[in-house]
Design a protein around this motif. Structure first.
Motif, short mmCIF file in Angstrom:
data_model
loop_
_atom_site.label_atom_id
_atom_site.label_comp_id
_atom_site.label_asym_id
_atom_site.label_seq_id
_atom_site.Cartn_x
_atom_site.Cartn_y
_atom_site.Cartn_z
N ASN A 1 -2.98 9.54 -1.90
CA ASN A 1 -1.73 9.30 -1.61
C ASN A 1 -1.20 8.44 -0.46
O ASN A 1 -1.91 7.85 0.26
N PRO A 2 0.29 7.89 -0.57
CA PRO A 2 0.42 6.98 0.45
C PRO A 2 0.41 7.06 1.82
O PRO A 2 0.21 5.98 2.50
N GLN A 3 0.42 8.23 2.30
CA GLN A 3 0.28 8.70 3.63
C GLN A 3 -1.20 8.18 4.02
O GLN A 3 -1.57 7.41 4.91
N VAL B 1 0.76 -1.32 -0.08
CA VAL B 1 0.25 0.09 0.12
C VAL B 1 0.78 1.43 -0.11
O VAL B 1 0.48 2.28 -0.65
N SER B 2 1.98 1.13 0.70
CA SER B 2 2.79 2.38 0.74
C SER B 2 3.80 2.67 -0.30
O SER B 2 4.33 3.55 -0.27
N LYS C 1 5.89 3.52 -3.65
CA LYS C 1 5.60 4.54 -4.50
C LYS C 1 5.94 4.34 -5.88
O LYS C 1 5.56 5.23 -6.76
N LEU D 1 -5.58 -1.51 -3.06
CA LEU D 1 -4.36 -1.23 -4.16
C LEU D 1 -5.20 -1.28 -5.56
O LEU D 1 -4.92 -0.24 -6.26
N SER E 1 -3.38 6.61 2.17
CA SER E 1 -3.59 5.21 2.07
C SER E 1 -3.14 4.24 3.41
O SER E 1 -3.84 3.35 3.70
N LEU E 2 -2.02 4.72 3.90
CA LEU E 2 -1.60 3.70 5.03
C LEU E 2 -2.69 4.00 6.26
O LEU E 2 -2.91 3.02 7.14
N LEU F 1 6.72 -2.03 -5.66
CA LEU F 1 5.58 -2.83 -5.84
C LEU F 1 5.93 -4.33 -5.99
O LEU F 1 5.30 -5.21 -5.23
N PHE G 1 -1.46 7.98 -8.16
CA PHE G 1 -2.24 7.58 -6.86
C PHE G 1 -3.65 8.33 -7.13
O PHE G 1 -3.56 9.49 -7.63
N ARG H 1 -5.09 2.89 -7.28
CA ARG H 1 -3.71 2.97 -8.04
C ARG H 1 -4.18 3.42 -9.38
O ARG H 1 -4.98 2.57 -9.88
#
Lengths: 483, 211
Positions: free
Chosen positions: B89-91, B17-18, B20, B136, B93-94, B25, B86, B140
């Motif tokens: 964003n990853p943050q 998930v995190s 980038k 995911l 998402s986490l 991945l 995305f 994405r």
């Protein structure tokens, strides 16, 4: 023995078809193959009706009345699609929409597609059934994306991705079912017949959760709203014989899977739980399709949304249950399969003749294609549930089930949606069939094979409530009651 | 031992998930499958089951080596931009992933009331892997990320089957492997087609069919 022959015919002939490069020979081979298939599935059905004993082979293949009813439906529709393919592919070749070299891949995939559907309804092991259903997606994705244009590749991608996610959820449901079986009997098995025997002792909480995963997972493939989003894209972009197979029988094989599990769930939990879920998804599908049929601009998308409507009606029939509801729903499965195939064939001819699938470019079809136009007109009335067509009887039974149970709200809702969709479909097709044809549009004559396909389906539409189908449905009723 | 491996699987799902970049991945997916293969192998040795042993080896061959290789070959051949794009964003998402994991934990403790601690934990992690894989796929943009999301979901289901159920019947397991492999190849073919027809593999461009 017939079990194996019915399965082997598409598989063997798929290999035979690849040997020859000429389309004429390929079309002859496929015609022969599906003629054989229909004959053997009819003999299978008769033999079963005489003995009323489930057939089983090597603990892997298993066919009871439910399987045989679906085998019969699949064989009949694929026979019609095989006949229709000849004329359709000839046109595609002439219009240079597909290259001459690729026709053998078309027939190869067509055969594998039918094989995987037949396999789905004939295996005893629920894990293998899952594999077979996933196989139907993988094979038919190529048939959806056959034209390799932007639209068809987009449709195929969405179809693959959405259905694969659905099918993973169904696998999760399968595993939880198997876990429940493991807890109650201490043995690992995924065989339906074994699950069936201990169904009453399964842990009800596990069964409840597993069945929800099953209905959401396989429901995605069956085109139930709100998981239906792949369906209009795939149905509209696939080649027309394939659209007929997708709508006519592929959706039904997923319903078959759900029914298999519902027998076990009903034995474990009583019928109320699965009924409520069926009614919920049925109502949602009807509501979605009624809204969207009205605004369609593409003839095949219009038919696709009507498929969602009919899947909704079938689910409502099973949800209402009782003899009437279930009887009507089963009959409706067969009737919708043959009627919708006829309409997709008709739509395919119209699209080919006018070179467009936009509803507004198709005008005066009765003058351009008198035979196809007339058949489509009959198909529309049959699809809308007019007597004397078979669908009238199945819809009447489902409505009668609703009203006799005092469920006036649901019955009224079904009637409302039926009339809305009917008026929308008649309005849209009325514009296409009647009126003046465009000046530059020449009249087209359909090849003999197309006549044959239409007449075969027309016969089934007229007698779909009697004879063999009726006897099969009656013995399926016994299976579904869990006796 | 098993405990740490299961936790490792959850960590690798968070890694997915995190991530980038596309290469990360694919690497994370390969790592997740490796952990899964080791876990299955340990389970197989504990139970003394030959069938499960073979399945562990198959996971190793197929999901650790072959499928990641196919996917990275695709990225090289079509020269896809390594940056994952995305929708979320990853943050964030986490954060969502944490929430989903908590929900899955609650869900698993409802389902596996009667089971032992390992089974319960296993159920929770496997549901989380399924949920995060689906996450995911939704958030994405690149088509390849959708394939990996799907495979991660499948890994989650596999974990449940392998540990809670001690594996499914051998024939079924083999058939499922066959299906997964064919599925990846077919999805790969369509990635090539998308790249050629739409110039790039952003699924956000697949918006021609509506209504």
């Amino acid at each position: 023995m017939e079990l194996l022959i019915v399965l082997a015919v598409p598989l063997v002939f798929s290999l035979l078809g690849v040997i020859s490069n000429s389309h004429k020979a390929q079309a002859k081979i496929i015609f022969l193959a599906y003629l054989l298939n229909v004959i053997f599935s009819i003999s299978l059905a008769y033999r079963f009706l005489v003995s009323q004993q489930p057939l089983s082979l090597l603990h892997i293949f298993y066919a009871d009345s439910l399987s045989i009813f679906f085998v019969f439906t699949i064989s009949v529709v694929s026979f019609a699609a095989a006949i229709y393919s000849k004329g359709y592919i000839e046109h595609e070749l002439a219009a240079k929409l597909i290259a001459p070299k690729t026709t053998k891949y078309y027939y190869l995939l067509f055969n594998l597609f039918v094989f995987s559907m037949l396999l789905t309804v004939m295996v005893n092991n629920l894990g293998l059934m899952w594999v077979a259903i996933e196989l139907t997606t993988l094979v038919s994705a190529f048939l959806v994306g056959f034209h390799n244009s932007r639209n068809s590749v987009e449709a195929a991608w969405k179809y693959l991705i959405i259905c694969s996610v659905g099918i993973v959820l169904a696998l999760l449901g399968t595993i939880i079912f198997s876990y429940a079986f493991f807890l109650s009997s201490g043995v690992k098995s995924l065989n339906w017949t074994e699950l069936f025997i201990v169904a009453k002792n399964l842990n009800p909480d596990l069964v409840r959760i597993a069945f929800i995963f099953i209905i959401v997972g396989y429901g995605t493939k069956a085109g139930l709203a709100p998981m239906h989003t792949w369906l209009p894209d795939a149905h509209s972009q696939a080649l027309s014989p394939v659209s007929a197979l997708l709508s006519g029988v592929l959706l039904k094989t997923s319903i078959y899977a759900i029914l298999r599990y519902s027998v076990i769930t009903n034995l474990c939990l009583g019928s109320a739980f699965s009924s409520h879920l069926f009614v919920f998804f049925g109502v949602l599908s009807l509501a979605v399709s009624a809204g969207l049929v009205l605004v369609q601009k593409d003839i095949k998308r219009l038919l696709a949304y009507s498929s969602i409507e009919h899947i909704g009606i079938i689910m409502l029939g099973f949800g209402l249950g009782g003899i009437m509801g279930t009887y009507g729903a089963l009959l409706h499965i067969f009737n919708h399969a043959v009627t919708k195939s006829l309409l997709f064939f008709g739509a395919g001819n119209l699209v080919n003749a006018y070179g467009s699938n936009k509803i507004r470019s198709i005008r005066g079809a009765l003058k351009v294609l008198p035979f196809t136009g007339f058949m489509v007109l009959i198909g529309i009335f049959a699809l809308s549930g007019f007597p004397p067509f078979a669908m009238f009887f199945s819809e009447l039974m489902i409505l009668a089930a609703a009203f006799s149970q005092g469920n006036y709200l649901l019955g009224g809702f079904i009637l409302l949606v039926l009339s809305l969709v009917f008026s929308a479909v008649l309005y849209q097709f009325g514009k296409m069939l009647f009126g003046e044809k465009p000046d530059h549009q020449p009249a087209v004559k359909e090849p003999f094979s197309i006549y044959l396909a239409f007449l075969f389906l027309l016969a089934l539409i007229l007698v779909g409530w009697s004879g063999l189908v009726n006897s099969l449905v009656q013995s399926v009723l016994i299976t579904l009651k869990g006796l | 031992m098993e405990f740490f491996l299961i936790l490792g699987l959850l960590a690798s799902a968070f890694g997915l998930v995190s991530a980038k970049r596309l290469s990360v991945l694919i690497g994370n997916f390969s790592l997740q499958s490796l952990l899964l293969a080791i876990l299955t192998f340990v389970e197989a040795v504990n139970l003394g089951q030959l069938g499960l042993c073979i399945i562990a080896l198959l996971v190793l061959a197929l999901k650790v080596v072959i499928i990641p290789k196919i996917l990275s070959n695709i990225t090289k051949e079509i020269k896809v931009n390594d940056n994952l794009e995305f929708y979320l964003n990853p943050q964030l998402s986490l954060l969502m992933a944490l929430l989903l994991t908590y929900l899955c934990w609650t869900f698993a403790s409802v389902i596996f009331v009667e089971s032992d601690a390992v089974a319960k934990m296993c159920g929770a992690v496997s549901f989380s892997m399924i949920a995060l894989g689906m996450f995911l796929m939704i958030f994405r943009v690149k088509a390849l990320a959708q394939i990996i999301g799907l495979l991660a979901m499948e890994n989650g289901v596999f974990l449940l089957a392998a540990l809670v159920l001690n594996g499914m019947p051998f024939l079924v397991e083999m058939a499922i492997f066959f299906d997964v492999f064919v599925g990846v190849v077919i999805l790969g073919v369509f990635v090539y087609r998308i790249n050629r027809l739409f110039v790039g593999i952003d699924v956000s461009k697949l918006n021609r069919l509506r209504g």
